[in-house]
Design an enzyme around this catalytic site. Structure first.
Site, PDB file in Angstrom:
ATOM      1  N   GLY B  37       0.839  -1.190   0.000  1.00 52.06           N
ATOM      2  CA  GLY B  37       0.000   0.000   0.000  1.00 52.06           C
ATOM      3  C   GLY B  37       0.871   1.236   0.000  1.00 52.06           C
ATOM      4  O   GLY B  37       1.995   1.190   0.496  1.00 52.06           O
ATOM      5  N   HIS B  38       0.334   2.326  -0.555  1.00 55.31           N
ATOM      6  CA  HIS B  38       1.128   3.561  -0.624  1.00 55.31           C
ATOM      7  C   HIS B  38       1.354   4.122   0.783  1.00 55.31           C
ATOM      8  O   HIS B  38       0.715   3.671   1.743  1.00 55.31           O
ATOM      9  CB  HIS B  38       0.410   4.590  -1.507  1.00 55.31           C
ATOM     10  CG  HIS B  38      -0.973   4.916  -1.007  1.00 55.31           C
ATOM     11  ND1 HIS B  38      -1.208   5.847  -0.039  1.00 55.31           N
ATOM     12  CD2 HIS B  38      -2.187   4.388  -1.336  1.00 55.31           C
ATOM     13  CE1 HIS B  38      -2.501   5.913   0.199  1.00 55.31           C
ATOM     14  NE2 HIS B  38      -3.124   5.025  -0.561  1.00 55.31           N
ATOM     15  N   ASN B  39       2.226   5.090   0.905  1.00 54.42           N
ATOM     16  CA  ASN B  39       2.468   5.727   2.212  1.00 54.42           C
ATOM     17  C   ASN B  39       1.170   6.297   2.752  1.00 54.42           C
ATOM     18  O   ASN B  39       0.448   6.981   2.029  1.00 54.42           O
ATOM     19  CB  ASN B  39       3.462   6.887   2.088  1.00 54.42           C
ATOM     20  CG  ASN B  39       4.867   6.392   1.823  1.00 54.42           C
ATOM     21  OD1 ASN B  39       5.485   6.759   0.836  1.00 54.42           O
ATOM     22  ND2 ASN B  39       5.359   5.546   2.687  1.00 54.42           N
ATOM     23  N   GLY B  40       0.884   5.988   3.998  1.00 59.36           N
ATOM     24  CA  GLY B  40      -0.319   6.528   4.613  1.00 59.36           C
ATOM     25  C   GLY B  40      -1.575   5.754   4.263  1.00 59.36           C
ATOM     26  O   GLY B  40      -2.682   6.198   4.561  1.00 59.36           O
ATOM     27  N   SER B  41      -1.432   4.587   3.649  1.00 56.93           N
ATOM     28  CA  SER B  41      -2.624   3.823   3.280  1.00 56.93           C
ATOM     29  C   SER B  41      -3.221   3.090   4.477  1.00 56.93           C
ATOM     30  O   SER B  41      -4.299   2.527   4.388  1.00 56.93           O
ATOM     31  CB  SER B  41      -2.282   2.822   2.168  1.00 56.93           C
ATOM     32  OG  SER B  41      -1.243   1.977   2.599  1.00 56.93           O
ATOM     33  N   GLU B 163       7.434  -3.365   7.871  1.00 56.30           N
ATOM     34  CA  GLU B 163       8.605  -2.868   7.138  1.00 56.30           C
ATOM     35  C   GLU B 163       9.900  -3.204   7.875  1.00 56.30           C
ATOM     36  O   GLU B 163      10.811  -2.389   7.963  1.00 56.30           O
ATOM     37  CB  GLU B 163       8.498  -1.364   6.905  1.00 56.30           C
ATOM     38  CG  GLU B 163       7.279  -1.017   6.065  1.00 56.30           C
ATOM     39  CD  GLU B 163       7.229   0.461   5.712  1.00 56.30           C
ATOM     40  OE1 GLU B 163       8.281   1.002   5.393  1.00 56.30           O
ATOM     41  OE2 GLU B 163       6.135   1.034   5.764  1.00 56.30           O
TER      42      GLU B 163
END
Ligand SMILES: Nc1ncnc2c1ncn2[C@@H]1O[C@H](COP(=O)(O)OP(=O)(O)OP(=O)(O)O)[C@@H](O)[C@H]1O
Ligand SMILES: [Mg+2]
Lengths: 321, 267
Positions: B37-41, B163
């Site tokens: 997912g993108h950053n902040g998803s 991560e």
């Protein structure tokens, strides 16, 4: 910046390494009290002799202890000088005139310059400092020619001054030697654990020694990390032209702020993440926990505690009679 | 019923903007899920909600038949551990030994048992020779291994990696991934949050989050065929997928060469 060593713990073997931290803390406390009870120089010197013998028994390098004394050396010297100059009780032992003339002033400045230069280039900083103080004394005493800036004044040393200063210095030496032995031979973690256990009874008055130990051990854990970080930020800023070693006070202040701001921001995130990590591993403040590092009280500890109780008892007896 | 069940989960940090919205998810025991997912998803938010660090606004989470509430959070955290991104911010102990012990200490495991388990799990993550080392003397990868050992020692059966490889050098990253593979083989359930599509391809299933909603949750091979999922969620396209597409639409060699060039240039 060099890598930081927390406390002064140096791994090693020998009697003191094998003692329970609680024993060491209690012994240092008891002997400290004893040292404050002693009232004669002879007794104190004997005490100092005993402290020195302990070093040898524990196979602790005297040089390391002397290194431990370094930060406090200045304090000792100033105590000594102030006691000698300001205490005016008892018999007068030394009494002679001192002068402050134009030449004295010149010599003083010269001595100062020579001292500062030598300090930059040699490793014997404390010796240099001693030599400087001695030099100042000799200049004030013997350079009596030239235009008088101040009328001659008397340098007087009284018996009480000498005695008191010797007292203070020997006492401090004993106490610092003992506490250096404590920190040299005890891992910071064990030290905090020892304190935690000893302060456990304070729970009744609302002091939670486990929280206290947690605070200390987290601080111990993160001091090196935070130093590393400061290093990295400074390097990053240096690579963009900041210079931390030179510059005016104002510039320096700016640089310090530019160091502190990112460090606080990082520390803020770090504490949040650390709290999450602890909570996710089932840490609940105030809950009972078992410990991987158990303290073990052995026969050695009994002997050491008995010894320190004996020292204290002796000091009390000497005080009373 | 599935091993991990999330039903109609909503979450927001400030009560206004929804960071997670109508999340429904089922994970079976022993599955390896990758989460993209993108950053902040909302990936980290979802992970924290799973271990009970954040309380859902709406909806429920159930793990191994146990509904996650304030009372059961303690029990749930015995089953589920989380390894965070920054190795330095989760190393609680002063030494490796202390850190592996931390979770067990909180669970009141007797000392003798702890000593045995520390040796066992330290050996498992190749850290047996480092037990008395302090974190400053360890690499980032080693610190992550220690974190894993600490979780395993608590007998957790699910590990979330948020991560966990992103701050490691390529070598340590590979080591850690290799290790995650063995954990998977041993039957642990793994949820791996990552930005690295190649890492994600190792998982059984891929979960794609987009603006707090589930964009897709499917077997890795299936999702690999769906270009639109990646484009829609602002994700990097896996090169294999792009090449396959190029081949399928037109078996033209120049086109494939061009794709490979593009790939090489972006790496
Ligand atoms: N503690 C917080 N307080 C308020 N808002 C937050 C907090 N943590 C995250 N957010 C917001 O919630 C949203 C989702 O964040 P989250 O960390 O879950 O994203 P993510 O998918 O993990 O992103 P990344 O890939 O950057 O790690 C973001 O918009 C973020 O700004
Ligand atoms: Mg995240």
């Amino acid at each position: 910046m060099k890598s930081v060593i927390i406390g002064q713990y140096i791994p090693g073997k020998g009697l003191f390494y094998r003692l329970d931290p609680r024993t060491k803390i209690i012994a240092v406390l008891l002997i400290m009290i004893a040292v404050f009870l002693l009232e004669s120089i002879t007794h104190l010197l004997i005490g100092f002799g005993i402290a020195f013998m302990l070093l040898i028994i524990g196979r602790i390098s005297v040089i390391k202890v002397i290194k431990g004394l370094k930060p406090i050396m200045i304090l000792l010297i100033f105590t000594f000088i102030f006691q000698i100059i300001l205490n005016r009780e008892g018999e007068m032992i030394v009494n002679h005139e001192m002068y402050l003339t134009l030449y004295t002033a010149l010599f003083l400045v010269l001595a100062f310059v020579v001292w500062r230069v030598l300090v930059k280039f040699t490793r014997f900083r404390f010796t240099m400092f001693f030599l400087f103080v001695a030099g100042v004394y000799l200049i004030l005493r013997y350079v009596d020619f030239g235009y008088q800036l101040l009328s001659p004044f008397n340098f007087q040393v009284y018996e009480a001054g000498l005695r008191m200063s010797a007292f203070v210095v020997i006492r401090l030496l004993i106490i610092i030697t003992l506490s250096t032995v404590l920190t040299l031979t005890t891992k910071p973690t064990n030290l905090t654990q020892g304190l935690e256990k000893l302060m456990h009874p304070l729970k009744k008055i609302g002091f939670n020694s486990e929280d206290f130990a947690l605070i200390i051990s987290i601080s111990l854990r993160y001091i090196p990390t935070i130093f590393d970080e400061a290093n990295k930020i400074m390097l990053a800023q240096a690579s963009r032209g900041a210079d931390f070693s030179e510059g005016k006070l104002k510039d320096k202040l700016k640089q310090v702020i530019s160091l502190l701001v990112p460090m606080f921001i990082i520390a803020f995130m770090r504490s949040e993440e650390l709290a999450n990590a602890m909570e996710s591993r089932n840490f609940v403040p105030g809950n009972k926990r078992t410990r991987i590092n158990e303290l073990i009280f052995s026969y050695r500890d009994v002997i050491a505690t008995a010894f320190s109780v004996l020292v204290l008892a002796l000091a009390i007896v000497l005080k009373v009679i | 019923m599935s091993y991990i069940e999330i039903r109609d989960l909503d979450f927001s940090y400030n009560g206004k903007k929804k960071v997670l919205e109508s999340i429904n998810l089922q994970v079976e025991k022993g599955e390896w899920i990758a989460c993209l997912g993108h950053n902040g998803s909302g990936k980290s938010t979802l992970a924290k909600a799973l271990v009970g660090l954040l309380e859902p606004e709406l909806g429920e989470i159930e793990i191994d038949g146990l509904l996650l509430t304030e009372e059961t959070a303690y029990e749930i955290r015995k089953k589920i551990g989380i390894v965070f991104q920054n190795p330095d911010n989760q190393f609680v102990g002063v030494t490796v030994r202390d850190d592996i012990a931390f979770g067990m200490e909180n669970l009141c495991v007797p000392r003798e048992e702890m000593i045995e388990k520390i040796d066992f799990y330290a050996k498992k993550v190749n850290m047996l020779d480092f037990l008395d080392k302090e974190p400053t003397n360890l690499s980032g990868g080693q610190k992550q291994q220690v974190a894993i050992a600490g979780i395993l020692a608590m007998q957790s059966e699910i590990i979330i990696f948020d991560e966990a490889t992103s701050m490691l050098d390529p070598f340590s990253r590979e080591e850690l991934i290799k290790y995650i593979r063995t954990l998977h083989k041993e039957g642990l359930t793994i949820i791996m949050i990552t930005h690295d599509i190649n890492e994600a391809l190792l998982a059984d299933k891929i979960l794609v989050l987009n603006k707090g909603k589930i964009e897709a949750f499917e077997e890795t091979e299936k999702i690999m065929k769906k270009r639109e999922v990646f484009v829609e969620s602002r994700l990097e396209l896996p090169i294999a997928l792009d090449l396959a597409n190029a081949l399928e639409s037109n078996g033209n060699a120049t086109k494939i060469r061009k794709k490979l060039w593009e790939y090489a240039l972006t790496k």
